[in-house]
Write a protein that holds these residues in place. Structure first.
Motif, mmCIF file in Angstrom:
data_model
loop_
_atom_site.group_PDB
_atom_site.id
_atom_site.type_symbol
_atom_site.label_atom_id
_atom_site.label_comp_id
_atom_site.label_asym_id
_atom_site.label_seq_id
_atom_site.Cartn_x
_atom_site.Cartn_y
_atom_site.Cartn_z
ATOM 1 N N PRO A 271 -28.967 -26.681 18.614
ATOM 2 C CA PRO A 271 -28.484 -24.930 18.717
ATOM 3 C C PRO A 271 -29.977 -24.534 18.835
ATOM 4 N N ASP A 272 -30.181 -25.153 20.841
ATOM 5 C CA ASP A 272 -31.266 -24.069 21.021
ATOM 6 C C ASP A 272 -30.079 -23.164 22.277
ATOM 7 N N LYS B 128 -24.943 -20.168 13.563
ATOM 8 C CA LYS B 128 -23.677 -18.792 14.228
ATOM 9 C C LYS B 128 -24.226 -18.493 15.352
ATOM 10 N N GLU B 129 -25.348 -17.690 15.550
ATOM 11 C CA GLU B 129 -26.112 -18.065 16.587
ATOM 12 C C GLU B 129 -25.626 -18.808 18.333
ATOM 13 N N HIS C 114 -17.688 -23.486 8.502
ATOM 14 C CA HIS C 114 -17.172 -23.359 8.717
ATOM 15 C C HIS C 114 -16.339 -22.334 8.905
ATOM 16 N N ASP C 115 -17.297 -21.793 7.348
ATOM 17 C CA ASP C 115 -16.779 -20.360 7.008
ATOM 18 C C ASP C 115 -18.310 -19.416 8.066
ATOM 19 N N HIS C 116 -19.157 -20.095 8.070
ATOM 20 C CA HIS C 116 -20.286 -18.317 8.656
ATOM 21 C C HIS C 116 -20.631 -19.507 10.653
ATOM 22 N N VAL C 117 -19.880 -20.252 11.016
ATOM 23 C CA VAL C 117 -20.137 -20.581 12.617
ATOM 24 C C VAL C 117 -18.886 -20.390 12.828
ATOM 25 N N HIS D 119 -19.556 -19.193 22.972
ATOM 26 C CA HIS D 119 -18.025 -18.552 23.044
ATOM 27 C C HIS D 119 -18.221 -17.547 24.385
ATOM 28 N N LYS D 120 -19.547 -16.628 24.415
ATOM 29 C CA LYS D 120 -19.603 -16.103 24.985
ATOM 30 C C LYS D 120 -19.629 -16.258 26.241
ATOM 31 N N LEU D 121 -19.963 -17.637 26.486
ATOM 32 C CA LEU D 121 -20.475 -18.418 28.566
ATOM 33 C C LEU D 121 -18.681 -18.903 28.148
#
Length: 236
Positions: free
Chosen positions: A134-135, A173-174, A201-204, A180-182
């Motif tokens: 997650p980098d 999450k970040e 799943h609820d947070h990502v 998704h933006k990309l």
């Protein structure tokens, strides 16, 4: 709904420990999809210590759900995936003797290599996913490779989750928001379990798919495969 792909490597590990064909990986694949899994994942390694190359070819025609093949993109792996016409290939940066995947790609360092490999898969009509930490820089690099999706390596989340779940999930999450933006699809896997999957799943956001093997097969020893798959699906 996020799709559940069941990794059946551990079924093959048990089979190989005794020889013969018990338990059958083909039966496992058929039953996983019959019990609700939306995908089957295998990770054939060069030493064939669990899934064998022949398993890959045997499984493809007998399942109706999505077939995802993970592995390091050596020339023989690339050709196998193309020959078997997998629905998705997940590229991991593992060494040939690695016990299990434990890090994502440095997509900047290996940019040219990944571009070349991904172009070959896309020409064959196979969706590609790159295993990444997650980098944010790695995810930006992934976009430049031409991949369709990333798979977030979730062991750091699983390790930290019992201590501080909010901090554990924050970088994922970040990362998902950026991907998704990309315009990248988002998969996730490694050490996800019934203990942490619902929270993840609820947070990502924007999760397309989770790939789960070790914990799910271990749970099935106690609860049965049908009940276990249903419990995992309920988390999604």
């Amino acid at each position: 709904m996020t799709r559940l792909s069941v990794n059946i490597n551990k079924i093959a590990t048990l089979r190989n420990s005794r020889g013969g064909n018990t338990p059958s990986v083909l039966d496992a694949a058929i039953n996983c999809q019959k019990f609700g899994a939306q995908g089957i994942t295998v990770h054939p390694r060069p030493d064939e210590r669990h899934i064998r190359r022949q398993d890959v070819f045997d499984i493809r025609p007998i399942i109706t759900t999505e077939f995802n093949i993970e592995g390091y993109p050596s020339e023989d792996f690339i050709q196998m995936v193309i020959d078997v016409k997998a629905h998705q290939v997940t590229l991991v940066p593992d060494s040939h003797d690695q016990l299990t995947s434990d890090h994502g790609w440095d997509t900047i360092k290996h940019m040219d290599f990944l571009k070349e490999v991904i172009a070959r898969f896309k020409e064959a009509g196979i969706r590609t996913s790159i295993f990444v930490d997650p980098d944010l820089s790695a995810i930006e690099g992934a976009k430049e490779t031409g991949t369709n999706r990333i798979e977030l390596y979730t062991e750091p989340f699983a390790t930290m989750y019992p201590v501080d779940p909010i901090s554990a999930v924050a970088p994922f999450k970040e990362a998902a928001n950026l991907a998704h933006k990309l315009g990248l699809g988002i998969n996730a896997g490694h050490d996800l379990s019934l203990k942490n999957l619902r929270f993840f799943h609820d947070h990502v956001p924007f999760l397309d798919e989770v790939s789960i093997g070790h914990a799910l097969i271990a749970d099935a020893l106690y609860m049965g495969l049908r009940s276990t798959i249903q419990d995992y699906l309920s988390c999604l």
